[in-house]
Design a protein around this motif. Structure first.
Motif, PDB file in Angstrom:
ATOM      1  N   LYS A   1      -5.262   2.318  -1.583  1.00  0.00           N
ATOM      2  CA  LYS A   1      -6.145   1.641  -0.619  1.00  0.00           C
ATOM      3  C   LYS A   1      -6.391   0.196  -1.047  1.00  0.00           C
ATOM      4  O   LYS A   1      -6.370  -0.722  -0.230  1.00  0.00           O
ATOM      5  N   ASP A   2      -6.630   0.018  -2.345  1.00  0.00           N
ATOM      6  CA  ASP A   2      -6.876  -1.332  -2.860  1.00  0.00           C
ATOM      7  C   ASP A   2      -5.675  -2.233  -2.589  1.00  0.00           C
ATOM      8  O   ASP A   2      -5.823  -3.376  -2.155  1.00  0.00           O
ATOM      9  N   ARG A   3      -4.504  -1.692  -2.866  1.00  0.00           N
ATOM     10  CA  ARG A   3      -3.286  -2.467  -2.637  1.00  0.00           C
ATOM     11  C   ARG A   3      -3.163  -2.838  -1.166  1.00  0.00           C
ATOM     12  O   ARG A   3      -2.893  -3.982  -0.817  1.00  0.00           O
ATOM     13  N   ALA A   4      -3.399  -1.872  -0.310  1.00  0.00           N
ATOM     14  CA  ALA A   4      -3.303  -2.116   1.122  1.00  0.00           C
ATOM     15  C   ALA A   4      -4.311  -3.193   1.535  1.00  0.00           C
ATOM     16  O   ALA A   4      -4.011  -4.069   2.339  1.00  0.00           O
ATOM     17  N   TYR A   5      -5.488  -3.127   0.941  1.00  0.00           N
ATOM     18  CA  TYR A   5      -6.535  -4.091   1.283  1.00  0.00           C
ATOM     19  C   TYR A   5      -6.112  -5.504   0.902  1.00  0.00           C
ATOM     20  O   TYR A   5      -6.239  -6.444   1.682  1.00  0.00           O
ATOM     21  N   VAL A   6      -5.551  -5.600  -0.311  1.00  0.00           N
ATOM     22  CA  VAL A   6      -5.096  -6.910  -0.777  1.00  0.00           C
ATOM     23  C   VAL A   6      -4.002  -7.440   0.142  1.00  0.00           C
ATOM     24  O   VAL A   6      -3.949  -8.622   0.470  1.00  0.00           O
ATOM     25  N   GLU A   7      -3.149  -6.521   0.593  1.00  0.00           N
ATOM     26  CA  GLU A   7      -2.052  -6.935   1.466  1.00  0.00           C
ATOM     27  C   GLU A   7      -2.471  -6.934   2.935  1.00  0.00           C
ATOM     28  O   GLU A   7      -1.628  -6.996   3.832  1.00  0.00           O
ATOM     29  N   GLU A   8      -3.770  -6.820   3.153  1.00  0.00           N
ATOM     30  CA  GLU A   8      -4.353  -6.866   4.492  1.00  0.00           C
ATOM     31  C   GLU A   8      -3.738  -5.855   5.454  1.00  0.00           C
ATOM     32  O   GLU A   8      -3.400  -6.155   6.589  1.00  0.00           O
ATOM     33  N   ARG A   9      -3.572  -4.629   4.929  1.00  0.00           N
ATOM     34  CA  ARG A   9      -3.107  -3.554   5.784  1.00  0.00           C
ATOM     35  C   ARG A   9      -4.259  -2.589   6.009  1.00  0.00           C
ATOM     36  O   ARG A   9      -5.087  -2.387   5.135  1.00  0.00           O
ATOM     37  N   GLU A  10      -4.250  -1.958   7.171  1.00  0.00           N
ATOM     38  CA  GLU A  10      -5.313  -1.001   7.493  1.00  0.00           C
ATOM     39  C   GLU A  10      -5.037   0.333   6.825  1.00  0.00           C
ATOM     40  O   GLU A  10      -5.907   0.990   6.283  1.00  0.00           O
ATOM     41  N   GLU A  11      -3.780   0.734   6.924  1.00  0.00           N
ATOM     42  CA  GLU A  11      -3.416   2.093   6.529  1.00  0.00           C
ATOM     43  C   GLU A  11      -2.468   2.076   5.348  1.00  0.00           C
ATOM     44  O   GLU A  11      -1.751   1.097   5.142  1.00  0.00           O
TER      45      GLU A  11
ATOM     46  N   GLN B   1      -7.280   5.669  -4.206  1.00  0.00           N
ATOM     47  CA  GLN B   1      -8.063   4.429  -4.281  1.00  0.00           C
ATOM     48  C   GLN B   1      -7.177   3.234  -4.614  1.00  0.00           C
ATOM     49  O   GLN B   1      -7.315   2.169  -4.025  1.00  0.00           O
TER      50      GLN B   1
END
Lengths: 279, 411, 715
Positions: free
Chosen positions: A173-183, A170
């Motif tokens: 995923k949160d980090r990726a979301y903040v950095e606007e990454r899908e995966e 999680q």
């Protein structure tokens, strides 16, 4: 995406090289520390000692000096169940959906606040990965200060088990979301035991992703519910069709044989089959 | 002292004797309640259960009382649905036993779960795929049915019956009892079955796992069948105990023999099915998972093949023969042996399907797990027995449980 | 209102119906379940911002780089530092457990002084005054040379400050535990001349012949060796383990050779004999650097033929020859000694016999071989100022001439009295052989000062306790050691404010010195330990403080080495066990279990939890014996038994294990702690040091005990 699986479902899994494992116990303690696993005065009654990651000691049963030993770390197998559809032995029996199969990751979850402690799941699991909180978790004075907020301590009367450090997924995923990454990248989500293992015996990643080391190590057969195509790899109790996501690798015949139950003469056939491979 | 409450024309022991008896059993109840309190307040660490033995002694007791309480639904089915009228003379007893068994089962479940205050999550967050969910729903519904079946009997108490409202209520309830009996039988079939399913669906536990029909493993049907078959054995065992203690004949022989005969044929058919199931499991299912039969009965200090022989031959085939053969079942000593063996047999079956399952190692490097219950477990397991004795004694003393009692004991 | 039966029943039914209909029931049911989900006695760890701090673990000589995960400044987890040269991300279970050590129930929370049989809390000022006054008195009475200090190790600025303090007072009695490092130093000195410490370039060796060194039992730098071992297959390197029992290392090795315990030296000499006889040795190296090789060859040929050695060791002659050939034909073979973790000294005969193998294949100061490392010299100390008292006292012979801690306490119990003892991170009352006698000896010392953070067995005997910070609270340089070839100096840094009223022992010493005034005070000119560290580490400080460590490149020391083979010929008497075989038919050997920390570090609750129930069951320790031994002694698995040695006896349980040589009894080290406040670790098992005594090595004077005769009978 060059993945050959349908959709974007991950299937997180673990490969443990038993020839590398030294039985040092780092994975066990890393897990306890990461996941706020409690301890009590007497932990030598192993049948009520909560160890999400437990290292078994196997022997080949031969007399001195032909004896061999092998250490086998055993986290939750995160079984896909028969047909790999998510009906793992435990999930299918839980009366209150307190444990569930996450199809997007392949991880078997456990909701402590939902569980009312019937322990049916423990009976259903042949790997003994599930532990019941027979006692209230208690830490010596002050020691509760080291507890991590990422994983809630469990109250007495509920079942708990290895989550493949799902909170780390999680967070990734949160980090990726903040950095606007899908995966998320392979290294972004690793379990605490994998990270701690000083021998590098544990590998963790997405079994569905051919770029991930776990996939390359075991070559899971998509047409056989992920059965390993690497002849040196095996899963615990493969014959029960639980379809675990934890794979073991060993060069030693007797170790691979110990992974399952065989009637007289069966192992020789399986062993030979394995050696031929079926790519 | 309490003669106004005692059914008309019935003879009961003097009240002080009765009260003393109840008091003695009451002490056992208090012991059980104390242990139960410990389990609730301090948690299940009061038991000797562990992570290998998640189901232990009292879950066996739970399944066993449900099985032997099966006489209620099955006799009800025979009496109300199939219209075997003679059974009306024993139906009250089966209902009381059923009520005791099912209330005990629910009590045990309430003690058994780690979080009793969240027990209702099984209904609220139900997982329809779980056999245990089915058990919970059917068990609680069937308990309601049993309560409804029990009420008319209570209303027949001499004093209660004097109230016109209750008299009429009782009368009317009798009238619709067939519907409840049918509902009860249906529910009971399911939850007896789902209790069997609890073990049978554990496909990663080769000792328990059975293949089956659609979503139901064979144990589902075997459990229902065995409860129906052996339940009457327990009813008759209790009856014989009553007759022994009260030194009175309470039910006519023709009724007893009829029930015994039906039970006998049920056991007969059940045991054939059980043997077929065992052979299929031992030769096909288990070997496909890498186990041979003797793996389940060797290398440990307790579980030998004797348990299988005891269950199937001594407590299965033997009562089946005695009860199906007229001359045997009409011999009162043989009849008693048969019903006691039958009761033991079904309890043993539940033991195997609860406790031996947990003891058998599955991973090749695992070892047998044997367990001995703590006193708290024993006390809470004895509690329902003591409670049952009190309830059934009260019922016998104050309610017309045996319609033929007066006639048989007219002097 | 008259309540007749009818209305009573009516009311009852009505009430029941009411209860069912009212929302209160359902609300209460829901509330009660919510209550169970938030029981106030189940802790809820507060959330917060997550940060990581780097530091270096100082729990063992391995010195791994660790990362401390913190939530709002609160340490919650220890992980390996992946960019650290020693452990590269890996971490051992004891390192992870540092988080528990921080909050250990047996931590000492403030300075204490002994009053009769209890400890009383005092202020730092009082405590330091007491110590300063007492030491000044001792000095004044002319007994400055009777002040002794024991520390966990000798390297680094904190042990440096202790040594300096002792020197300034006039004592040269600074001792550290007798370890394999010391024995290696003596061995290298005897064979090559000059002082150097051993570095083992295991990661570049293609054939490791280990004489009982538990490479994955925590030998040397544990995590580093785990990693080296784990890459063995990829590197095509072979590991041969010589050990009487199937340890984890033996199990993981390519070849396990079960030689009788105590015959390792003979086996090594036998292997050397084969190599020489078959001319497989490095003749260029031996001719150029060696002295007395011919005599050695003759002795080996005469006394150590494979057949003779097979007799002594129980290893087949053919196997000895095979190992000898494989060893000599490898491109970078290395032979190592130091049993288990290497935390015991061992005999010089054994070490030199093992090192002989390295010498004859010429694998000294080469890639993949043994390196003779010069002392690390980053510490730049100003000269110690000594008054006349100090100068005179310092000239006196040390209390133990060999510098052995075991010797110190053996002597203390006899004629030479220690007047005052300072203890820093050492637990001799537990960790030394014949622990009971050591405790008696410590009890006799008039003034004992402990700098410990936790109440251990030795600290319990102290008169004053000046409690130190725990690992995560403390600043300290950690020079490398433990046989690591590449030198990495780490910096342990505080990642949290001290939890209790403790001090960095460095600061404690500075304050103590100041209180003692005169030349002693003047020898410690720094305001604080931090300032001292910065000054003493000099050029290294910038790098240390910047990246947390300073690593040298791993290159073998240059310059040739000389080999004196005649020393090996001379040191021939094996170290015998205590006891008579007729009374004690079995051999008890201590075993290092990687999950149990031995020595001065006490295992954590986490670590104890991982210990097998074949090692510890309830409070009983299990000794490991072969089923054959069990049959001979009429014992079966799990039985309670009494183990008896010339030194003492204890009640244990029996664990049957096929992988141990018949006649040998193995017992885990590090159990049997007596810790009043720590029920998770204390009171569990038996301390093997109660059953074994030290045996003084004739060459080194260090404790060379490796086992003791024993008997085992049903309890």
């Amino acid at each position: 995406m060059k993945q050959d699986n349908h959709g974007k479902n991950h299937k997180y899994g673990m490969v443990i090289d038993l020839d590398k494992c030294t039985g040092c116990g780092s994975c066990m303690v890393a897990c306890m520390s990461e996941n706020n696993v409690p301890f009590k005065e007497d932990e030598t009654r192993k049948k009520d000692s909560i160890t999400w990651m437990r290292v078994y000691k196997l022997t080949n049963g031969k007399p001195f000096p032909e004896t061999e030993i092998c250490y086998m770390p055993r986290p939750c197998m995160h079984c896909g169940g028969k047909g790999d559809h998510g009906h793992s032995p435990c999930v299918s029996v839980c009366p209150a959906v307190a444990t569930d199969y996450d199809h997007s990751t392949g991880i078997v979850s456990q909701i402590y606040t939902r569980c009312f402690g019937c322990r049916y799941c423990m009976g259903a699991c042949p790997y003994h990965v599930r532990y019941f909180n027979w006692w209230d978790p208690k830490w010596p004075e002050g020691m509760e200060n080291y507890l991590s907020p990422d994983v809630s301590p469990r109250m007495r009367g509920v079942v708990e088990k290895c989550s493949f450090c799902f909170h780390r997924y999680q967070q990734a995923k949160d980090r990726a979301y903040v950095e606007e990454r899908e995966e998320i990248e392979e290294q972004e989500y690793q379990t605490a035991c994998t990270q701690a293992c000083p021998a590098g015996a544990i590998t963790f990643g997405d079994l569905n992703n051919p770029d991930h080391a776990v996939h390359q190590m075991v070559k899971p057969d998509p047409h056989a519910c992920g059965k390993p195509r690497n002849p040196k790899a095996f899963r615990l109790l493969e014959r029960l069709e639980t379809n675990p996501k934890v794979y073991y690798i060993s060069e030693r015949d007797w170790v691979r044989k110990a992974g399952d139950n065989y009637l007289e003469g069966e192992w020789e056939k399986v062993k030979n089959n394995h050696d031929k491979g079926h790519e | 002292m309490d003669s106004a409450l005692i059914p008309e024309g019935a003879k009961r022991c003097p009240f002080p004797v009765f009260a003393a008896g109840i008091a003695i059993v009451g002490v056992v109840v208090l012991w059980g309640v104390y242990a139960m309190g410990l389990c609730w307040l301090k948690g299940l660490n009061q038991t000797n259960m562990n992570d290998y033995y998640g189901f232990a002694l009292w879950i066996w007791a739970d399944l066993a009382v449900i099985a032997i309480g099966g006489g209620a639904f099955f006799t009800g089915l025979l009496r109300y649905v199939f219209g075997i009228d003679e059974l009306k003379n024993i139906i009250n007893l089966t209902v009381v036993i059923g009520f005791i068994c099912y209330s005990s089962a629910l009590l045990i479940l309430a003690i058994d779960i780690g979080q009793p205050l969240r027990g209702w999550f099984i209904f609220w967050h139900a997982n329809v795929h779980s056999m245990l969910t089915e058990v919970a729903f059917c068990l609680s519904l069937y308990f309601s049915v049993l309560t409804i079946e029990f009420i008319p009997l209570i209303l027949e108490n001499r004093q209660v019956d004097k109230v016109p409202f209750f008299h009429n209520l009782g009368h009317n309830m009798h009238g619709v009892m067939a519907i409840f009996a049918a509902t009860g039988a249906f529910l009971s079939c399911f939850h007896q079955g789902s209790l069997g399913g609890v073990a049978g669906v554990m496909y990663a536990r080769p000792f328990a796992y059975r293949e089956g029909l659609l979503v139901w493993p064979w144990t589902f049907f075997l459990f229902t069948w065995s409860a129906a078959a052996y339940g009457p054995c327990f009813t008759l065992t209790v009856l014989k105990m009553f007759e022994g203690i009260t030194k009175k004949k309470l039910v006519k022989d023709n009724v007893v023999h009829l029930l015994a005969k039906i039970s006998g044929w049920m056991i007969f058919t059940y045991i054939i099915a059980k043997i077929i199931d065992t052979i299929y499991w031992a030769t096909v299912t288990a070997p496909s998972q890498g186990f041979k039969l003797m793996d389940f009965y060797s290398d440990n200090a307790f579980y030998g093949i004797w348990i299988l022989i005891l269950e199937i031959v001594i407590c299965g085939i033997v009562p089946a023969i005695i009860l199906t053969k007229k001359s045997f079942r009409e011999n009162s000593r043989l009849l008693l042996i048969a019903v006691v063996l039958g009761t033991l047999g079904v309890c043993l079956n539940r033991w195997v399907m609860v406790l031996q399952i947990m003891a058998v190692p599955v991973m090749s490097f695992d070892t047998w797990a044997l367990y001995f219950p703590s006193w708290q477990e024993i006390a809470t397991t004895v509690l329902p027995v003591a409670y049952g004795i009190i309830l059934i004694a009260l019922a016998y003393r104050y309610l017309p449980v045996f319609p033929q009692e007066k006639e048989l004991n007219a002097d | 209102m008259k309540v007749d039966r009818r209305s009573f029943l009516g009311l009852g039914l009505g009430a029941a119906a009411g209860v069912a209909v009212t929302p209160a029931t359902w609300k209460l049911m829901d509330d009660s379940s919510i209550w169970t989900q938030n029981w106030p006695w189940t802790p809820v760890p507060p959330a917060g911002e997550a940060t990581y701090d780097n530091t270096v673990c100082s729990l063992c000589p391995g010195n791994c780089g660790i990362m401390v995960r913190k939530i709002d400044g609160r340490p919650v987890k220890i992980e390996g530092r992946s960019d650290y040269p020693v452990n590269a991300g890996g971490v051992c279970l004891h390192g992870i457990s540092a988080i528990q050590y921080l909050y250990d129930p047996s931590r000492i929370k403030a300075p204490l002084k002994r009053e009769n049989d209890t400890f009383v809390e005092i202020t730092w000022d009082e405590a330091l005054d007491m110590v300063a006054e007492r030491l000044t008195e001792i000095r004044a009475s002319g007994s400055a040379d009777k002040i002794a200090c024991v520390t966990d190790q000798t390297k680094g600025t904190i042990p440096g400050l202790f040594a300096r303090f002792l020197k300034a007072t006039g004592s040269n009695n600074v001792y550290a535990m007798d370890t394999m490092e010391k024995t290696w130093e003596i061995t290298l000195e005897k064979i090559h001349g000059g002082r150097s410490s051993a570095g083992f370039d295991l990661e570049n060796s293609d054939f490791v012949l280990s004489f009982g060194a538990g490479l994955i039992e925590g030998w040397g730098s544990p995590v580093k060796n785990f990693k080296i071992n784990s890459s063995r297959k990829e590197r095509g390197s072979t590991l041969v383990q010589v050990e009487p029992r199937l340890s984890n290392t033996a199990a993981n090795a390519d070849v396990w050779i079960a030689a009788k315990p105590g015959t390792e030296a003979d086996l090594a000499l036998g292997i050397a004999g084969v190599i020489i006889k078959e001319s497989l040795f490095n003749s260029a190296f031996v001719t150029a650097s060696g002295k007395g090789f011919q005599e050695l060859a003759a002795v080996l040929g005469k006394n150590y033929s494979p057949e003779a050695v097979a007799q002594t060791t129980g290893v087949k002659a053919a196997k000895i020859i095979e190992i000898a050939r494989d060893f000599a034909r490898s491109s970078a073979p290395i032979a190592i000694a130091g049993r288990g973790r290497g935390m015991s000294a061992g005999s010089v005969r054994e070490f030199s016999a093992v090192h002989l193998l390295n010498c004859i294949v010429g694998n000294i100061n080469t890639k993949g071989g043994v390196w003779t490392l010069a002392a690390q010299d980053y510490e730049k100390w100003p000269a110690v100022e000594m008054d006349d008292l100090a100068t005179a006292a310092f000239e006196q012979a040390p209390l133990d001439s060999a510098g052995s801690m075991a010797g110190l306490f053996t002597n203390a119990g006899k004629e030479k009295n220690i007047e005052a003892l300072l203890i820093h991170q050492a637990n001799p009352c537990f960790a030394l052989g014949d622990a009971g006698s050591v405790t008696e000896a410590v009890k006799k010392i008039p003034f004992v000062v402990s700098f410990s953070s936790v109440m251990d067995e030795t600290t319990q005997e102290a008169d004053v306790i000046l409690p130190g910070h725990m690992l995560l609270e403390r600043l300290e340089d950690r020079p490398s050691g433990a046989g690591v070839a590449q030198r990495v100096t780490g910096l342990s840094r505080p990642v949290i404010e001290p939890l209790f009223n403790t001090k960095n022992p460095g600061d404690t010493l500075l304050e103590l010195a100041r209180k003692m005034e005169g030349t002693i005070g003047a020898s410690f000119p720094w305001e604080s330990y931090e300032e001292c560290l910065e000054a003493v580490t000099g050029d290294l400080w910038a790098e240390l403080s910047d990246q947390g460590y300073a690593a040298e490149t791993a290159t073998p020391p240059g310059g040739g080495v000389k080999v004196d083979f005649s020393f090996i010929v001379k040191s021939q008497a094996p170290v015998e066990m205590e006891g008579e075989a007729k009374d004690f038919p079995l051999v008890l050997v201590p075993v290092d279990n990687v999950r149990i920390s031995a020595g001065s570090l006490i295992s954590s609750p986490f670590a104890i939890k991982t210990v097998s129930d074949n090692v510890l069951k309830g409070k009983d320790l299990l000794v490991e014996i072969n089923p054959e031994t069990a049959r001979a002694n009429k014992l079966s698995h799990g039985d309670l038994a009494v183990i008896e040695t010339p030194k003492g006896k204890a009640t244990v349980r029996v664990n049957l294990f096929e992988g141990i040589m018949p006649g040998v009894v193995a017992m885990a080290k590090g159990l049997g702690h007596v810790l009043d406040n720590n029920k998770y670790v204390g009171g569990k098992g038996v301390n093997i040091n109660e059953l074994m005594g030290p045996i003084v090595d004739p060459v080194s004077g260090l404790d060379a005990a490796w086992g003791i005769r024993a008997r085992l009978s049903r309890a």
